[in-house]
Design a protein around this motif. Structure first.
Motif, PDB file in Angstrom:
ATOM      1  N   GLY A   1      17.568  29.771   0.479  1.00 25.10           N
ATOM      2  CA  GLY A   1      16.827  28.955  -0.488  1.00 25.10           C
ATOM      3  C   GLY A   1      15.367  28.811  -0.099  1.00 25.10           C
ATOM      4  O   GLY A   1      14.460  28.936  -0.925  1.00 25.10           O
ATOM      5  N   ARG A   2      15.145  28.537   1.150  1.00 24.22           N
ATOM      6  CA  ARG A   2      13.758  28.374   1.613  1.00 24.22           C
ATOM      7  C   ARG A   2      12.996  29.680   1.507  1.00 24.22           C
ATOM      8  O   ARG A   2      11.818  29.704   1.170  1.00 24.22           O
ATOM      9  CB  ARG A   2      13.731  27.834   3.035  1.00 24.22           C
TER      10      ARG A   2
ATOM     11  N   GLY B   1      12.145  30.064  -2.079  1.00 29.80           N
ATOM     12  CA  GLY B   1      11.069  29.143  -2.449  1.00 29.80           C
ATOM     13  C   GLY B   1       9.728  29.607  -1.933  1.00 29.80           C
ATOM     14  O   GLY B   1       8.713  29.578  -2.634  1.00 29.80           O
ATOM     15  N   GLY B   2       9.726  30.065  -0.677  1.00 27.92           N
ATOM     16  CA  GLY B   2       8.475  30.571  -0.119  1.00 27.92           C
ATOM     17  C   GLY B   2       7.998  31.799  -0.868  1.00 27.92           C
ATOM     18  O   GLY B   2       6.796  31.966  -1.104  1.00 27.92           O
TER      19      GLY B   2
END
Lengths: 354, 277, 304
Positions: free
Chosen positions: A288-289, A292-293
């Protein structure tokens, strides 16, 4: 005595300024050119979609007691299916991106002097712009729903062997292809559904699910039937779609994501909501991160290159974490899709076995 | 010009007042609270999580500048409306104090023109508002910039717009004070102007929902004269969030506010010039 | 001789626009001319219009009729007002400021450089050097009055208009203030003083005006106004019994002197002859004078 002249000047100035203020306000109070409205992400079923779903549940409950069934969802929801994706062709056709795709298909045909795939479909007796309702893709089966009452199946596919199956099913087999591989099997269910399956067994299994002789899977339920495109993909399948097998993102998806539930709305731009589920919360969090990044980086690139539409819509992209899943929301501007389809590909081939 | 001296004296007066000391302390405390209690997890330019004193406020992963927009928008509205409300209370007695017996006679005996006294008072109050709002907005953008790497100077512009709106309100308060030397009446006038200016920004929508008749005509008449303070506040919020703002409309609203302020001040000077003390 | 102040036909009427009430005539045609370099005292009962007159002189209030000239110019001209120093009756001072800050603000508004050394010297002149580091809010009434006076003296004005300049000041302080004002007179300034302290007016001013019900009922040199027209003050050599003098028509006055009323020179000489015949030796003869209080009382009585 009071300075009358000086005072008169101030009073006159006050009146003039007040009138000017009113005039300026009046002159500048027209409707302002609005910026792009915010995207509406398909996060849940809307009333119109609920109504649509209810109208489609025409089949009686199957082996498991419950509500009436939608034949298309029943067709693609095999018990052990990993993928079930439905395209609402009738809705997409009227969307800006749908128009873009149609224009692409027809213009491609015009470019090389040939005919578009739509013409192939028309020769079958189906008006692709009027008669097609949905296209659903399962693990190995494609289901098309619509009005096929005008299709002359026997004359169109005269070379195929026909098998009557179930209440209203017909299975047409075309033997082997020129390269020695098995040809896909074309099946119909009444005048409403056309199935393209790899084998006769697959076609029979699909017709069994439609007519209630075998249970359907739980992969894609009625409450998930919202958006212009909706469905569930396996993590591996999505990873393959995202890039080559050795790409880090594909690998990360295959490793962390068990399934991805997709909902896509194309009413204006293309808004996507993908709920990614997995077994390992840590891996899922990392994924997820990373996503998102990646979205933030994409927006930064769009800002730097001056792509204001993309930058504006990527503002709304976000990854919302959860315990065993996360939700990815992003929007693709219509202008970006338009530029992507500026050069359309070649005609897809459909071997009708003729 | 003597106007600047009058304004400087007002600022000196304000620093001695507890209202403004309290405001300065409150803004500083708020900013220090953010410094200490706000944690922003930024990964590759994306805001991954926001924690305030340990509580997670939001955990979605979005571009940092986008995720901070609601903060800037909220701050902008706080500066606009909150600042105007505070200002009309805290500044309501500057003009009545200027006009108080013993003080106004002394001032009028000095080589200062009457309009310079009013102009200096107006300028001083506006400067006070500008200092306060720039301090708050500037502090916020420094804190968030240091924590996220996102440096957005638009809140400063929004603060300036908020001060323009307050200037419009204060011009009416100054006129009221010249007519009736009362801090309470001045504050009430400011509150009325703030309310009217907020409604005036939604004039089109309100008129659309009203039936034809004297009420609608009356509303159309006075709202056509009132400055659109809510439009200005909305534009300030959009600016703070780095969202597009219609330059034409913003320019029109600013011009309208400026002209209204000038009209109110001119009317105040007209009355002041003929007043006996 | 140039005039510091000239008022012609000043009329001022206060009207009540709200809450009813009759209009009030504050000034009813006041004419006054004050030469430069003189000290003028304006006296009168409460409500006579003194403060209104001062306000009309300085442009603080607008007369309905008449003209005012200050130092040869209009009071509306800031350049003229820059040469005037004014101490209002109730001067409002900012409580949170220090005296130097207040004087500095006044100096800047007068267009002057607010040099701290000069301002400190001014505070010293008015006797406030010890209070210069205290906030004005902690000042006594007298200290505030001194500070107001210091503000009026900024820039060495040509005309000083002082409304109750020693109000709240202790007796010794009043002496200091008087000396200060006398120094200003020596410098060439013109004084216009409004005060209820008649003794102060008597000591300071050479010309006075009496305002009553908006009219200047008497005006002129102090000495002339206080002179008793038909009375003479006489002193005889000591040792003379009083009875013959009293019989001759003399009456006791203060400090061993006698008063005699004589309507003309012949009458006066006849009285003196009677005293001489009684054995009295004349050592001093002068016209008798009244104090300002008597003049004021008599004037108001006559004007009523």
């Amino acid at each position: 005595m009071k300075p009358r002249r000086r005072r008169f000047f101030w009073l006159l100035a006050a009146l003039v300024l007040l009138v000017l203020a009113a005039l300026v306000k009046r002159a500048c109070s027209g409707p302002e050119a609005s910026s792009r409205p915010p995207p509406e992400f398909p996060r849940s079923m809307r009333p119109a979609e609920s109504q649509r779903m209810t109208e489609r549940e025409v089949l009686p409950p199957g082996p498991r007691p419950g509500r009436h069934r939608d034949p298309v969802l029943s067709a693609v929801s095999a018990p052990d299916a990993g993928t079930a994706l439905v395209f609402e062709a009738s809705a997409l056709r009227h969307s800006p991106v749908g128009q873009l795709l149609l224009d692409c298909l027809t213009s491609t045909a015009g470019q090389d002097g040939g005919e578009s795939p739509l013409d192939d479909i028309r020769r079958l007796g189906v008006d692709p712009l009027q008669d097609l309702d949905r296209v659903a893709v399962g693990d190995d089966t494609v289901v098309v729903s619509g009005d096929f009452s005008r299709v002359q199946w026997d004359s169109a596919f005269g070379a195929a062997s026909v098998e009557q199956y179930g209440d209203t099913g017909q299975i047409r087999s075309f033997g082997t292809q020129q390269d020695g591989g098995a040809s896909p099997v074309l099946a119909t269910w009444g005048n409403q559904l056309v199935l393209i399956a790899p084998t006769q067994e697959a076609a029979r299994a699909t017709l069994d699910r439609i007519e209630g002789r075998s249970p359907t899977g739980q992969l894609l339920g009625d409450n998930q039937a919202y958006g212009d495109v909706y469905g569930v993909l396996s993590g591996a399948a999505l990873g393959q779609m995202l890039g080559p097998a050795d790409s880090p993102l594909a690998a990360q998806f295959e490793g962390a994501a068990r399934s991805v539930e997709l909902h896509l709305d194309a009413t204006r731009d293309v808004e996507l909501v993908a709920t990614v589920s997995g077994d390992d919360p840590a891996q899922l969090g990392d994924l997820g991160r990373a996503l998102g990044g990646g979205l933030a980086a994409a927006r930064a690139r769009a800002v730097l290159t001056g792509d204001t539409s993309a930058a504006e819509l990527l503002e709304y992209a976000q990854v919302v974490p959860g315990s065993e899943k996360f939700r990815l929301e992003m929007a693709v501007p219509f202008e970006v899709l338009k530029s992507m389809l500026a050069f359309c590909g070649g005609r897809p081939q459909f071997d009708a076995g003729r | 010009m003597k106007t600047l001296h009058v304004a400087a004296d007002l600022l000196r007066e304000a620093t001695a007042r507890k209202w403004f000391l309290g405001l300065g302390v409150a803004i500083t405390a708020l900013l220090l609270g953010l410094v200490g209690g706000l944690r922003l997890d930024v990964v590759d330019g994306a805001l991954a999580a926001t924690r305030l004193f340990g509580s997670v406020l939001q955990a979605s992963v979005r571009p940092a500048d986008v995720a901070l927009r609601p903060v800037f928008i909220a701050a902008s509205y706080l500066i606009s409306y909150g600042g105007m409300a505070f200002g009309l209370l805290a500044c309501s007695d500057f003009a009545p104090a200027l006009l108080s017996p013993g003080r106004i006679e002394h001032l009028l005996s000095l080589p200062v023109r009457r309009w310079e006294l009013l102009g200096g008072t107006f300028l001083g109050v506006l400067t006070l508002g500008l200092i306060g709002s720039l301090y708050g907005a500037g502090g916020l953008l420094v804190i968030l910039g240091a924590k996220t790497g996102v440096w957005n100077w638009h809140p400063l512009l929004a603060a300036v717009l908020a001060v323009v709106g307050f200037g419009t309100v204060y011009s009416g308060m100054l006129l009221s004070a010249v007519l009736v030397r009362s801090a309470a009446v001045s504050a009430a006038c400011g509150a009325l102007l703030l309310f009217a200016g907020t409604l005036a920004g939604y004039r089109t929508a309100i008129l659309a929902s009203m039936r034809e008749g004297p009420g609608r005509w009356a509303f159309a008449a006075w709202s056509g004269l009132m400055p659109s303070l809510s439009t200005l506040a909305d534009a300030a919020a959009n600016l703070a969030a780095a969202r597009p703002v219609g330059v034409g409309q913003l320019g029109g609203v600013l011009a309208g506010c400026g002209l209204f302020s000038a009209a109110a001040l001119a009317l105040a000077v007209w009355h002041f010039e003929g007043k006996d003390f | 001789m140039s005039l510091a102040l000239e008022a012609s036909g000043l009329h001022k009427r206060y009207r009540r626009w709200f809450f009813g009430g009759a209009a009030q005539n504050a000034l009813c045609g006041v004419d006054l001319a004050i030469p430069r370099g003189t000290a003028f005292g304006l006296i009168g009962p409460n409500g006579a219009g003194k403060t209104t007159f001062i306000k009309c002189l300085l442009g603080i209030a607008w007369p309905d009729l008449g003209t005012v000239q200050l130092l040869g110019g209009s009071p509306q001209d800031p350049a003229v007002r820059a040469r005037v120093g004014y101490l209002p009756e109730r001067l409002h001072l900012p409580a949170a400021w220090k005296p130097l800050a207040f004087l500095g603000a006044v100096a800047r508004l007068k267009g002057l450089d607010a040099r701290p050394a000069e301002l400190r010297a001014l505070l010293q002149r008015v006797g406030l050097d010890e209070g210069s580091e205290r906030r004005i809010g902690g000042f006594s009434k007298g200290m505030r009055q001194r500070l107001g006076l210091a503000a009026a003296l900024i820039g060495s004005p040509e005309l000083l208009v002082l409304d109750e300049p020693t109000d709240g000041v202790d007796p010794l302080g009043r002496v200091e203030v008087r000396r200060l004002l006398e120094a200003e007179l020596e410098r060439g300034a013109t004084l216009f003083v409004n005060s209820h302290l008649l003794s102060e007016i008597e000591r300071l001013c050479v010309r006075i005006g009496i305002l009553s019900q908006g009219r200047l009922v008497r005006e002129g040199p102090l000495e002339e106004l206080c002179r008793a027209e038909a009375s003479w003050e006489v002193r005889f050599a000591p040792g003379m019994p009083e009875a013959p003098l009293l019989a001759a028509g003399f009456r006791h006055a203060a400090e061993g002197a006698f008063l005699i009323d004589a309507k003309d020179a012949a009458d006066l000489n006849a009285a003196l002859e009677r005293a001489r015949l009684a054995g009295a030796l004349l050592v001093d003869l002068r016209r008798a004078s009244r104090d300002l209080e008597q003049v004021l009382t008599e004037t108001l009585r006559n004007s009523a």
